[in-house]
Design a protein around this motif. Structure first.
Motif, PDB file in Angstrom:
ATOM      1  N   GLU A   1       0.503  -0.946   0.273  1.00  0.00           N
ATOM      2  CA  GLU A   1       0.243  -0.385   0.209  1.00  0.00           C
ATOM      3  C   GLU A   1       0.865   1.173  -0.207  1.00  0.00           C
ATOM      4  O   GLU A   1       2.049   1.751   0.850  1.00  0.00           O
ATOM      5  CB  GLU A   1      -0.669   0.065   1.276  1.00  0.00           C
ATOM      6  CG  GLU A   1      -1.999  -0.833   1.446  1.00  0.00           C
ATOM      7  CD  GLU A   1      -2.764  -1.281   0.690  1.00  0.00           C
ATOM      8  OE1 GLU A   1      -3.631  -0.028   0.656  1.00  0.00           O
ATOM      9  OE2 GLU A   1      -3.340  -2.459  -0.097  1.00  0.00           O
ATOM     10  N   PHE A   2      -0.061   2.131  -0.838  1.00  0.00           N
ATOM     11  CA  PHE A   2       1.317   3.685  -0.840  1.00  0.00           C
ATOM     12  C   PHE A   2       0.299   4.074   0.185  1.00  0.00           C
ATOM     13  O   PHE A   2      -0.239   4.191   0.662  1.00  0.00           O
ATOM     14  CB  PHE A   2       1.252   4.613  -2.641  1.00  0.00           C
ATOM     15  CG  PHE A   2       1.617   3.432  -3.162  1.00  0.00           C
ATOM     16  CD1 PHE A   2       2.755   3.128  -3.529  1.00  0.00           C
ATOM     17  CD2 PHE A   2       1.517   3.421  -4.959  1.00  0.00           C
ATOM     18  CE1 PHE A   2       3.954   2.795  -4.407  1.00  0.00           C
ATOM     19  CE2 PHE A   2       2.045   3.204  -5.633  1.00  0.00           C
ATOM     20  CZ  PHE A   2       3.164   3.143  -5.494  1.00  0.00           C
TER      21      PHE A   2
ATOM     22  N   ILE B   1       0.631  -1.068  -4.966  1.00  0.00           N
ATOM     23  CA  ILE B   1       1.351  -1.564  -6.038  1.00  0.00           C
ATOM     24  C   ILE B   1       2.063  -2.841  -6.124  1.00  0.00           C
ATOM     25  O   ILE B   1       2.097  -3.190  -5.010  1.00  0.00           O
ATOM     26  CB  ILE B   1       2.976  -0.813  -6.010  1.00  0.00           C
ATOM     27  CG1 ILE B   1       4.413  -0.746  -7.139  1.00  0.00           C
ATOM     28  CG2 ILE B   1       3.854  -0.583  -4.751  1.00  0.00           C
ATOM     29  CD1 ILE B   1       5.539  -0.251  -7.821  1.00  0.00           C
ATOM     30  N   PRO B   2       1.912  -3.939  -7.397  1.00  0.00           N
ATOM     31  CA  PRO B   2       2.045  -5.288  -7.199  1.00  0.00           C
ATOM     32  C   PRO B   2       3.511  -5.485  -6.749  1.00  0.00           C
ATOM     33  O   PRO B   2       4.168  -4.655  -7.011  1.00  0.00           O
ATOM     34  CB  PRO B   2       2.412  -5.641  -8.288  1.00  0.00           C
ATOM     35  CG  PRO B   2       0.945  -4.821  -9.096  1.00  0.00           C
ATOM     36  CD  PRO B   2       1.752  -3.529  -8.525  1.00  0.00           C
ATOM     37  N   GLN B   3       4.094  -5.808  -5.247  1.00  0.00           N
ATOM     38  CA  GLN B   3       5.547  -6.290  -5.188  1.00  0.00           C
ATOM     39  C   GLN B   3       6.217  -5.981  -5.668  1.00  0.00           C
ATOM     40  O   GLN B   3       7.525  -5.926  -6.029  1.00  0.00           O
ATOM     41  CB  GLN B   3       5.064  -6.809  -3.578  1.00  0.00           C
ATOM     42  CG  GLN B   3       6.246  -6.750  -2.792  1.00  0.00           C
ATOM     43  CD  GLN B   3       6.632  -7.128  -1.646  1.00  0.00           C
ATOM     44  OE1 GLN B   3       5.940  -8.264  -1.556  1.00  0.00           O
ATOM     45  NE2 GLN B   3       7.969  -7.029  -0.840  1.00  0.00           N
ATOM     46  N   LEU B   4       6.003  -7.562  -6.534  1.00  0.00           N
ATOM     47  CA  LEU B   4       7.346  -8.060  -7.917  1.00  0.00           C
ATOM     48  C   LEU B   4       7.049  -7.341  -9.362  1.00  0.00           C
ATOM     49  O   LEU B   4       5.546  -7.128  -9.884  1.00  0.00           O
ATOM     50  CB  LEU B   4       7.414  -9.082  -7.749  1.00  0.00           C
ATOM     51  CG  LEU B   4       7.667 -10.007  -8.841  1.00  0.00           C
ATOM     52  CD1 LEU B   4       8.874  -9.709  -9.091  1.00  0.00           C
ATOM     53  CD2 LEU B   4       7.727 -11.837  -8.947  1.00  0.00           C
TER      54      LEU B   4
ATOM     55  N   HIS C   1       2.758  -6.195 -12.827  1.00  0.00           N
ATOM     56  CA  HIS C   1       3.266  -4.099 -12.779  1.00  0.00           C
ATOM     57  C   HIS C   1       4.838  -4.125 -14.235  1.00  0.00           C
ATOM     58  O   HIS C   1       5.524  -5.018 -13.980  1.00  0.00           O
ATOM     59  CB  HIS C   1       4.564  -4.382 -11.572  1.00  0.00           C
ATOM     60  CG  HIS C   1       5.122  -3.398 -11.067  1.00  0.00           C
ATOM     61  ND1 HIS C   1       4.928  -3.541  -9.267  1.00  0.00           N
ATOM     62  CD2 HIS C   1       5.413  -2.428 -11.556  1.00  0.00           C
ATOM     63  CE1 HIS C   1       6.011  -2.038  -9.624  1.00  0.00           C
ATOM     64  NE2 HIS C   1       6.934  -2.026 -10.986  1.00  0.00           N
ATOM     65  N   ILE C   2       4.103  -3.290 -14.877  1.00  0.00           N
ATOM     66  CA  ILE C   2       5.561  -2.724 -15.447  1.00  0.00           C
ATOM     67  C   ILE C   2       6.728  -1.595 -14.942  1.00  0.00           C
ATOM     68  O   ILE C   2       6.215   0.086 -14.888  1.00  0.00           O
ATOM     69  CB  ILE C   2       5.392  -2.573 -17.043  1.00  0.00           C
ATOM     70  CG1 ILE C   2       4.380  -4.110 -17.795  1.00  0.00           C
ATOM     71  CG2 ILE C   2       6.602  -3.058 -18.009  1.00  0.00           C
ATOM     72  CD1 ILE C   2       5.255  -5.504 -17.156  1.00  0.00           C
ATOM     73  N   ASP C   3       7.991  -1.728 -15.498  1.00  0.00           N
ATOM     74  CA  ASP C   3       8.824  -0.579 -15.099  1.00  0.00           C
ATOM     75  C   ASP C   3       9.765   0.028 -15.877  1.00  0.00           C
ATOM     76  O   ASP C   3      10.395  -1.142 -16.634  1.00  0.00           O
ATOM     77  CB  ASP C   3       9.859  -0.630 -13.353  1.00  0.00           C
ATOM     78  CG  ASP C   3      10.168   0.446 -13.430  1.00  0.00           C
ATOM     79  OD1 ASP C   3       9.627   0.657 -12.049  1.00  0.00           O
ATOM     80  OD2 ASP C   3      11.307   0.946 -13.291  1.00  0.00           O
ATOM     81  N   THR C   4       9.008   0.911 -16.628  1.00  0.00           N
ATOM     82  CA  THR C   4       9.689   1.901 -18.176  1.00  0.00           C
ATOM     83  C   THR C   4      10.423   3.114 -17.210  1.00  0.00           C
ATOM     84  O   THR C   4      10.350   3.378 -16.061  1.00  0.00           O
ATOM     85  CB  THR C   4       9.073   1.635 -18.844  1.00  0.00           C
ATOM     86  OG1 THR C   4      10.497   2.070 -20.220  1.00  0.00           O
ATOM     87  CG2 THR C   4       8.083   2.513 -18.551  1.00  0.00           C
ATOM     88  N   ALA C   5      10.515   3.755 -18.066  1.00  0.00           N
ATOM     89  CA  ALA C   5      11.402   4.928 -17.841  1.00  0.00           C
ATOM     90  C   ALA C   5      11.590   6.186 -19.484  1.00  0.00           C
ATOM     91  O   ALA C   5      12.248   4.885 -20.614  1.00  0.00           O
ATOM     92  CB  ALA C   5      12.867   5.362 -17.432  1.00  0.00           C
ATOM     93  N   ALA C   6      11.217   7.389 -19.597  1.00  0.00           N
ATOM     94  CA  ALA C   6      12.094   7.810 -20.982  1.00  0.00           C
ATOM     95  C   ALA C   6      12.654   7.633 -21.265  1.00  0.00           C
ATOM     96  O   ALA C   6      13.775   6.878 -22.258  1.00  0.00           O
ATOM     97  CB  ALA C   6      11.660   9.146 -20.714  1.00  0.00           C
ATOM     98  N   MET C   7      14.342   7.592 -20.037  1.00  0.00           N
ATOM     99  CA  MET C   7      15.195   6.908 -20.593  1.00  0.00           C
ATOM    100  C   MET C   7      15.572   5.384 -21.362  1.00  0.00           C
ATOM    101  O   MET C   7      16.877   5.644 -22.165  1.00  0.00           O
ATOM    102  CB  MET C   7      16.341   7.516 -19.841  1.00  0.00           C
ATOM    103  CG  MET C   7      17.362   7.646 -20.003  1.00  0.00           C
ATOM    104  SD  MET C   7      18.616   5.912 -20.418  1.00  0.00           S
ATOM    105  CE  MET C   7      19.271   5.543 -18.561  1.00  0.00           C
ATOM    106  N   TYR C   8      14.885   4.752 -21.240  1.00  0.00           N
ATOM    107  CA  TYR C   8      14.838   3.487 -21.851  1.00  0.00           C
ATOM    108  C   TYR C   8      14.223   3.128 -23.221  1.00  0.00           C
ATOM    109  O   TYR C   8      14.823   2.415 -23.769  1.00  0.00           O
ATOM    110  CB  TYR C   8      14.107   2.465 -20.655  1.00  0.00           C
ATOM    111  CG  TYR C   8      14.486   1.972 -19.187  1.00  0.00           C
ATOM    112  CD1 TYR C   8      15.872   3.080 -18.714  1.00  0.00           C
ATOM    113  CD2 TYR C   8      13.534   1.536 -18.352  1.00  0.00           C
ATOM    114  CE1 TYR C   8      15.516   2.903 -17.161  1.00  0.00           C
ATOM    115  CE2 TYR C   8      13.675   1.273 -17.241  1.00  0.00           C
ATOM    116  CZ  TYR C   8      15.044   2.018 -16.682  1.00  0.00           C
ATOM    117  OH  TYR C   8      15.067   2.049 -15.073  1.00  0.00           O
TER     118      TYR C   8
END
Ligand code: A2P
Length: 276
Positions: free
Chosen positions: A8-9, A15-18, A44-51
């Motif tokens: 929990e935030f 957020i899904p922990q994994l 849950h997917i983690d990206t970034a503008a830099m990627y």
């Protein structure tokens, strides 16, 4: 059978922990990589503008067959877009590239203290959240002094701080600051970019549980209450890294891995001195 875990935030979202990290996953293979991950069970997917893969990531999420609300998507603001005007523009561009109705979590990628803009940038993320296209806001690679500064100046705490964290570099002092403020800790390079996979202590625990070293390391993160985003673009390893919800490390396993912490264990740049 695997079961998704959520944290929990403090803003009421969760957020899904994994999750799946997609640093260095090319835009051309991002969409099938994400569909494979979601089929495996990741949410849950983690990206970034830099990627440089937000387009493929967005396509993967849009075409995975699940409703948008079931997938949690993070992206990040790159350093040279700090400052109010550039941040608003960069957010618009990320939003368009992803092609999603909303972004779950937007992070300032690095404090970049040499630029002197992270407080102004944080104020802009607060505006963006109020506007509704991003549901939660946080930071990445912030040290205690950067966190204290944005909180002092705005009264708004990030929900999460994404930092380098793995058994060789456990960030205990920073985690104390997070605990004080109710900020979650998210771990990049949780496998130590592969360097930990033949570590004897980890291999001993892996052998005991008949698991791989990567699964043991990810399990260690989960049992420490950390959000963890191992990166892989290989279908077998994407599956392997998610098959971690059906075994438990005992106290002696946790102690053996906990004992690997080292002041010299950092692999990536130091946020206090990084000047990119
Ligand atoms: P690949 O994408 O070919 O699977 P980290 O998340 O700590 O930065 O580590 C990422 C690196 O570790 C990538 O090079 C990734 O390569 C590799 N990797 C990810 N999962 C595994 C695994 N289960 N076993 C071995 N290597 C892995």
């Amino acid at each position: 059978m695997t079961e998704q875990a959520f944290l929990e935030f403090h803003d009421g979202n969760r957020i899904p922990q994994l999750g799946l990290g997609v640093f260095k996953t090319g835009d051309d293979i991002a969409a099938p990589t994400i569909r494979k991950a979601i089929e495996t069970g990741y949410r849950h997917i983690d990206t970034a503008a830099m990627y440089d893969n937000e387009k493929g990531v967005g396509e993967g999420v849009r075409t995975c067959g699940l409703p948008r609300e079931e997938i949690f998507v993070t992206t990040k603001l790159w350093n040279d877009n700090q400052g109010r005007d550039k941040t608003l523009k960069a957010f618009d561009e990320s939003f368009k590239r992803l092609g999603l109705d909303y972004i779950d979590l937007y992070l300032i990628h690095w404090p970049a203290p040499n630029r002197g803009l992270y407080v102004e940038t944080w104020k802009t993320l607060i505006e963006l959240k109020a506007e509704g296209r991003v549901r939660s806001i946080g930071v990445s690679n912030f040290c205690p002094e950067h966190l204290e500064k944005i909180i002092d100046e705005t009264g708004v705490k990030p929900v999460i701080n994404q930092v380098e964290l793995h058994p060789l570099f456990q960030q205990k002092k920073l985690r104390e600051t997070h605990a004080k403020h109710g900020i979650l800790t998210e771990c990049w390079s949780p496998l130590g970019r592969g360097e930990l996979l033949d570590n004897p202590a980890i291999m001993g625990v892996a052998k005991k549980h008949d698991r791989t070293a990567a699964q043991v390391i990810i399990r260690w993160h989960l049992q420490n209450g950390l959000v963890v985003i191992p990166k892989s673009s290989n279908p077998e390893r994407i599956e392997e890294n998610f098959n971690v919800f059906d075994f438990i490390l005992d106290d002696s396993d946790m102690r053996a891995i906990g004992g690997l912490d080292s002041a010299l264990g950092r692999i990536g740049p130091d946020p206090m001195t990084a000047t990119f």
